[in-house]
Design an enzyme around this catalytic site. Structure first.
Site, short mmCIF file in Angstrom:
data_model
loop_
_atom_site.label_atom_id
_atom_site.label_comp_id
_atom_site.label_asym_id
_atom_site.label_seq_id
_atom_site.Cartn_x
_atom_site.Cartn_y
_atom_site.Cartn_z
N LYS A 202 47.73 78.78 29.51
CA LYS A 202 48.29 79.75 28.59
C LYS A 202 47.52 80.64 28.21
CE LYS A 202 52.67 77.44 28.64
NZ LYS A 202 53.87 76.33 27.68
N HIS B 115 54.05 63.17 61.58
CA HIS B 115 52.88 63.67 62.89
C HIS B 115 52.19 65.06 61.73
CE1 HIS B 115 56.56 61.85 64.98
NE2 HIS B 115 56.74 62.30 63.91
N GLU C 238 50.49 65.65 34.76
CA GLU C 238 50.15 65.91 33.95
C GLU C 238 50.54 65.44 32.95
OE1 GLU C 238 51.99 70.77 33.67
OE2 GLU C 238 52.81 69.17 31.98
O1 PA5 Z 1 55.67 69.43 30.66
C1 PA5 Z 1 55.39 70.42 30.09
O2 PA5 Z 1 55.70 70.49 28.72
C2 PA5 Z 1 55.40 71.72 30.67
O3 PA5 Z 1 55.65 71.72 32.36
C3 PA5 Z 1 56.52 72.67 30.49
O4 PA5 Z 1 58.19 72.02 30.62
C4 PA5 Z 1 56.45 74.11 30.85
O5 PA5 Z 1 55.05 74.32 30.31
C5 PA5 Z 1 57.29 74.93 30.14
O6 PA5 Z 1 57.50 75.18 28.71
P1 PA5 Z 1 58.39 75.76 28.01
O7 PA5 Z 1 59.30 74.81 28.24
O8 PA5 Z 1 57.82 75.57 26.89
O9 PA5 Z 1 58.85 77.23 28.40
#
Ligand code: PA5
Length: 427
Positions: A415, A303, A281
């Site tokens: 989203k 393996h 990410e």
């Molecule tokens: O790193 C990030 O920003 C994302 O992985 C969020 O943690 C994830 O989408 C969850 O978001 P939120 O904490 O707003 O529910």
């Protein structure tokens, strides 16, 4: 404190030939690293980024320890609602530390209706503490499950159900913040300048960890110790910079964009999941910039995947995580069978170590770049060191690639589209 160590010999051309990086080429990045480390220090000093300072937030750490000390005794089950950065850190901590006094931790991240049903079947709600974690407060997976659980709690517990809910969210805004204020739920905050996948050393990871019985002071102390090394401006002395420059050069000079993360410990599989999110990410930002994590486990994947790794396309970099001292030592008996006699009197500990070394050398012989992170013992301190080391690697990589490692527009888009589909809006 025993420190985790990095060994990178098998990344260099002296050992693996033309697929390796040349020493001179590598250390030519020293000047750039100096600038980058200075910049990261400035950004954290000015609080433009918050994650580097988390292990130093003594007041917050004290408050969490105080609250969880009494609360811990009350509950048998901890039900955590959160996804991505709001859940993967806790899963990593729980899997790595396996506290003996550990409660039954249930993490509901995915919204698989069957998983939801199975996990909640026969749960004693009187003995269950619910922690809902969402920075934005709008993540549909988390909020949908939270509304369902809230209804169940109201029905099962009735009066005082509110005392069984903790909300961890933004300190000022968001839907979860509003709900928690209105209903008077106990709250912990996620600082504005800390993003989800960098939040494991904030209340997001520390509250559940402390409730499970982990020593969060040691976790933070480990992270603080690692900061000393990761803030060094000399490339040779900075393990996060060494990790970042090698990943960068392996990509840009050698075309290796796949990163195989290979712990020789089942307890580190959660950590692998956490790192996979952090790397993908944070760095995957355009068609030219992104490193693909491959989650694996030693010896199991020797393996199943080693054939591909050692003789298939040479497009990967391997990072071994090795535990030097396991909690248990399991001696092997004497084998009557001649073919297996070489195992006689040895131990499972020696076998897993030999298997790791064998794989490392086999990969090097086939010119496959690999490196090892050695962990003296898996505990709170080493885990804190590892979290900080890899967060800093990613922060440095962001600067090398000249991208913002802290946003996730691609996730946000997903989203938004999900929301439209749920509203029945045509796309
Ligand atoms: O790193 C990030 O920003 C994302 O992985 C969020 O943690 C994830 O989408 C969850 O978001 P939120 O904490 O707003 O529910």
């Amino acid at each position: 404190m025993q420190k985790v160590r990095l060994e990178q010999g098998n990344l260099f051309s002296e050992r693996i030939g033309s697929h390796g990086i040349k020493n001179l080429e590598f250390f030519a990045w020293d000047k750039k690293i100096k600038e980058i480390i200075k910049k990261i220090k400035q950004e954290s000093k000015k609080e433009e980024i918050g994650w580097p300072n988390l292990p130093f937030e003594e007041e917050e750490i004290r408050e969490i320890s105080k609250f969880t000390k009494t609360e811990r005794k009350k509950w048998k089950n901890i039900l955590l609602l959160g996804i991505g950065g709001s859940a993967l850190g806790t899963a990593a901590i729980q899997e790595a530390l396996q506290k003996s006094e550990t409660k039954n931790l249930i993490i509901l991240d995915n919204v698989d209706p069957d998983f939801f049903t199975q996990k909640l079947a026969d749960l004693n709600w009187e003995k269950t503490l619910v922690i809902v974690i969402s920075k934005s407060g709008t993540t549909p997976e988390t909020m949908a499950q939270f509304y369902l659980i809230e209804e169940i709690l109201k029905h099962e517990i009735k009066k005082g159900y509110q005392n069984q809910i903790i909300a961890i969210t933004d300190d000022k805004e968001g839907e979860l913040k509003k709900i928690a204020e209105n209903k008077n739920y106990k709250q912990f905050v996620i600082p504005k300048n800390v993003g989800g996948r960098f939040s494991v050393l904030s209340s997001v990871g520390l509250v559940p960890a402390a409730l499970l019985g982990a020593d969060i002071s040691s976790l933070c102390e480990g992270a603080r110790t690692m900061q000393e090394d990761c803030f060094k401006e000399d490339l040779r002395e900075n393990p996060a910079a060494l990790l970042a420059v090698s990943a960068y050069l392996m990509d840009r000079k050698k075309g290796k964009r796949k990163q195989v993360f290979l712990p020789y410990s089942n307890q580190l599989t959660g950590f692998t999941e956490w790192y996979a999110q952090l790397l993908s990410e944070s760095i995957g930002k355009n068609e030219e910039t992104g490193l693909t994590p491959i989650k694996a486990l030693g010896t199991t994947d020797q393996h199943s995947q080693l054939q591909l790794w050692s003789e298939g396309p040479n497009d990967k970099v391997f990072t071994f995580l090795e535990i030097e001292n396991f909690q248990n030592n399991i001696p092997l008996p004497y084998f009557e069978n001649k073919a297996l006699d070489y195992l006689s009197g040895k131990s499972l500990n020696e076998l897993i170590r030999a298997a790791k070394q064998g794989t490392e050398l086999a990969l090097a012989k086939k010119s496959r770049p690999n490196q090892t992170i050695s962990i003296p013992k898996l505990n709170e301190s080493s885990l804190g060191q590892l979290f900080y080391l890899f967060e800093m690697q990613i922060a440095i990589l962001g600067k090398l690639y000249e991208i913002n490692p802290y946003n996730q527009p691609g996730v946000e888009l997903g989203k938004k589209i999900t929301k439209k589909i749920m509203l029945g809006i045509s796309l």
